[in-house]
Enzyme design. Structure first.
Site, mmCIF file in Angstrom:
data_model
loop_
_atom_site.group_PDB
_atom_site.id
_atom_site.type_symbol
_atom_site.label_atom_id
_atom_site.label_comp_id
_atom_site.label_asym_id
_atom_site.label_seq_id
_atom_site.Cartn_x
_atom_site.Cartn_y
_atom_site.Cartn_z
ATOM 1 N N HIS A 1 0.820 -1.203 0.000
ATOM 2 C CA HIS A 1 0.000 0.000 0.000
ATOM 3 C C HIS A 1 0.855 1.254 0.000
ATOM 4 O O HIS A 1 2.038 1.211 0.310
ATOM 5 C CB HIS A 1 -0.982 0.042 1.184
ATOM 6 C CG HIS A 1 -0.333 0.120 2.533
ATOM 7 N ND1 HIS A 1 -0.065 -0.989 3.305
ATOM 8 C CD2 HIS A 1 0.072 1.189 3.268
ATOM 9 C CE1 HIS A 1 0.487 -0.614 4.441
ATOM 10 N NE2 HIS A 1 0.578 0.708 4.446
ATOM 11 N N HIS B 1 4.083 7.115 3.701
ATOM 12 C CA HIS B 1 5.021 6.009 3.527
ATOM 13 C C HIS B 1 4.524 5.048 2.450
ATOM 14 O O HIS B 1 3.381 5.129 2.013
ATOM 15 C CB HIS B 1 5.254 5.245 4.851
ATOM 16 C CG HIS B 1 4.077 4.495 5.371
ATOM 17 N ND1 HIS B 1 3.190 5.034 6.284
ATOM 18 C CD2 HIS B 1 3.620 3.230 5.129
ATOM 19 C CE1 HIS B 1 2.260 4.146 6.576
ATOM 20 N NE2 HIS B 1 2.488 3.035 5.880
ATOM 21 N N GLU C 1 7.680 0.958 5.093
ATOM 22 C CA GLU C 1 7.131 -0.043 5.986
ATOM 23 C C GLU C 1 7.314 -1.400 5.313
ATOM 24 O O GLU C 1 7.092 -1.545 4.115
ATOM 25 C CB GLU C 1 5.627 0.208 6.223
ATOM 26 C CG GLU C 1 4.980 -0.840 7.112
ATOM 27 C CD GLU C 1 3.483 -0.615 7.301
ATOM 28 O OE1 GLU C 1 2.922 -1.223 8.223
ATOM 29 O OE2 GLU C 1 2.866 0.156 6.523
#
Length: 134
Positions: free
Chosen positions: A7, A79, A130
């Site tokens: 994502h 992010h 991440e």
């Protein structure tokens, strides 16, 4: 080592307005808000055919997203999240190459119920990364 893009996370100043915009203007499938107290955020996931968008909104005064929105009041990309098969092996490899893992270096459970780690943006061209174990 990294797999698919899981994502892209966007910090937003108004979670309901952003979710409505994605649903009504872009015709996207928008999930329900979910609080993630361990990360200090409320999230809404937007399902796309090939990935997801994660809308982030501060949960509490100590939220890292609050600081981000203080600097970027209109919001913005926060992010990107990549999938990894083994988060501990990925962490150890990255640390061996000089990358900094944020926090205490131990994975936390993320919004998808899977272990996640964050990597310092200064080590990745200004991008907070991440990693999520799949």
């Amino acid at each position: 080592m990294i797999g698919r893009l899981n994502h892209v996370a966007i910090a937003v100043p108004d979670l309901e307005a952003a979710a409505t915009q994605y649903r009504d203007a872009l015709g996207a499938k928008v999930g329900d808000p979910q609080d993630e107290p361990d990360h200090g955020v409320t999230v809404v996931f937007i399902e796309l055919p090939n990935t997801k968008i994660e809308l982030l909104y501060p949960l509490g005064e100590n939220s890292p997203i609050k600081g981000f929105l203080d600097k970027n009041p209109s919001g913005g990309i926060h992010h990107v999240c990549y999938e990894v098969e083994d988060i501990i092996a990925a962490r150890d490899h990255l640390k061996a190459t000089g990358a900094r893992v944020l926090g205490n270096g131990e994975p936390k459970i993320g919004a998808h119920g899977k272990p996640v780690l964050f990597l310092h943006p200064k080590d990745f061209n200004g991008c907070l990364i991440e990693l999520e174990q799949v």
